[in-house]
Scaffold this active site. Structure first.
Site, short mmCIF file in Angstrom:
data_model
loop_
_atom_site.label_atom_id
_atom_site.label_comp_id
_atom_site.label_asym_id
_atom_site.label_seq_id
_atom_site.Cartn_x
_atom_site.Cartn_y
_atom_site.Cartn_z
N LYS A 191 0.88 -1.24 0.02
CA LYS A 191 0.00 0.07 -0.20
C LYS A 191 0.72 1.27 0.10
O LYS A 191 0.57 2.28 -0.42
CB LYS A 191 -0.91 0.07 1.25
CG LYS A 191 -0.20 0.42 2.62
CD LYS A 191 -1.28 0.10 3.79
CE LYS A 191 -0.17 0.35 5.03
NZ LYS A 191 -0.67 -0.01 5.88
N ARG A 204 -6.08 1.14 17.80
CA ARG A 204 -6.67 1.08 16.49
C ARG A 204 -7.61 0.02 16.22
O ARG A 204 -8.65 -0.14 17.00
CB ARG A 204 -5.59 1.28 15.23
CG ARG A 204 -6.22 1.77 14.09
CD ARG A 204 -5.17 2.15 12.98
NE ARG A 204 -4.72 0.63 12.27
CZ ARG A 204 -3.65 0.55 11.39
NH1 ARG A 204 -3.30 1.81 10.70
NH2 ARG A 204 -3.51 -0.52 10.85
#
Ligand SMILES: *Cc1c(COP(=O)(O)O)cnc(C)c1O
Length: 371
Positions: A39, A132
């Site tokens: 990514k 997260r």
């Protein structure tokens, strides 16, 4: 006359390949499989190809489009952002594995896989403090692991994982890894078999592999940064002996728009800049300054550029310009000249995503592929 387009991002595929090979070789030697995370470079296919050729076990990304692009490479794909509901159809179609952190999403994904007559492997995430994704309550995580194993007919429980060092900036210590390994052992006892994947994190967890301190129960990492840019471990973590990893896979080439001497302190009434911020301007008298044709739109932040020439300091920038102090640079600079920069992860992330940046791939040399 034919003009070359700038800004231009050059990717040295030989260096990239060697980074992939070094990371995977070292992890494999420690019994750890590697999901190569693409990514950070927008999943560009020439880059993903080197991940596959260099020995990664899976190709991983947060973005489904990038995984779809990698489909032809023959490696399993892994979605590493826990999916949105609107993505589930594509998750089942495109990915072999996904990270998961929501019970209802698992229910829906299973139903969808059943309708499509597909199987899909899931890695349940444990939040070990970074705050997260992931289950905070580890009993609840164990319950969900058992539910996937026994009740969700079209999902396979591949394993568990954690993510550290992203939001909460939590260091992946030996203790955190032992906590994950213990959780995996608890789930293995509950389901009566070994898990395929106990995924201990990202580049920051690779540090423990490098130091030879990764606990035995961790058998998987998801690595992007160390392969693509190798900036954080040498520069932020003070690890100086990563000799087999190059920090110069990527080079930014930018063109000089003007170069002249100007005062270092703005003249007139100072208010806010183009991004609404009040800036400090140290007064250093008249200085030679160069303006280059790349800006925050391309880079995220101009301050992240690392000049290859000595005596260049980044002063700041706007969406389309970056301003450099070149007073101490021995090179005579004029409009049309090209300056080169090293990059960190964020800069590569933005540059590869931006449509205004030209891309060059230096091919893998035969010699590099052989050694
Ligand atoms: C981005 C990401 C990674 C890769 O992180 P690097 O620091 O680039 O190695 C791993 N896992 C998850 C969940 C991610 O989002």
């Amino acid at each position: 006359m034919e003009y070359k387009r700038y800004p231009r991002l050059r990717c040295d595929l030989s260096r990239l390949r060697r980074n992939v090979e070094s990371v995977t070789r070292r992890c494999h030697a420690a019994g750890i499989r590697v999901a190569g995370v693409v990514k950070g470079a927008n999943g560009l296919l020439p880059i993903t190809e080197q991940y596959a050729l260099g020995g990664c076990d899976q190709i991983a990304s947060s973005r489904l489009d990038q995984l779809e692009r990698a489909a032809g490479l023959g490696l399993p794909t892994m979605l590493i952002r826990v999916p949105m509901r609107c993505e589930l159809e594509d998750v089942a179609r495109v990915c072999d594995y996904s990270l998961e952190s929501d019970a209802d999403t698992l229910t829906e994904l299973n139903a969808l896989c059943a309708r499509r007559n597909r199987r899909h492997k899931v890695v349940l995430m444990a939040d070990l403090g970074d705050l997260r994704e992931g289950w905070w309550d580890k009993d609840e995580l164990t319950v969900q692991a058992l539910r996937v194993e026994r009740e969700l007919s079209h999902l396979d429980l591949a394993g568990i994982g954690t993510n550290l060092g992203c939001y909460g900036a939590i260091v992946p210590t030996v203790e955190k890894m032992e906590e994950l390994a213990a959780l995996a052992a608890r789930i293995e006892a509950a389901i009566g078999r070994k898990l395929e994947i106990v995924s201990g994190g990202a580049t920051t967890s690779f540090r423990l592999v490098h130091q030879g301190t990764m606990p035995a129960g961790i058998n998987h990492l998801r690595i992007g940064e160390a392969i693509l840019v190798n900036y954080d471990l040498p520069h932020e973590w003070g690890i100086s002996d990563l000799d087999d990893l190059s920090s110069q896979v990527f080079t930014l080439q930018a063109q000089v728009l003007e170069c002249r001497r100007k005062p270092s302190y703005p003249e007139g009434e100072i208010f806010i800049d183009a991004f609404g911020r009040r800036q400090e301007y140290p007064s250093r008298g008249m200085r030679r300054r160069a303006l280059i044709g790349v800006g925050k739109l391309d880079l995220g932040s101009a301050m992240r550029l690392i000049p290859r020439d000595v005596g260049i300091e980044i002063l700041g920038g706007s969406s389309d310009h970056t301003i450099l102090d070149v007073e101490d640079c021995p090179r005579p600079l004029k409009a049309g000249d090209i300056l080169e920069f090293d990059l960190d992860y964020t800069a590569v992330l933005f540059l590869t995503a931006g449509s205004y940046v030209a891309l060059d791939f230096l091919p893998v040399e035969e010699s590099a592929a052989l050694c």
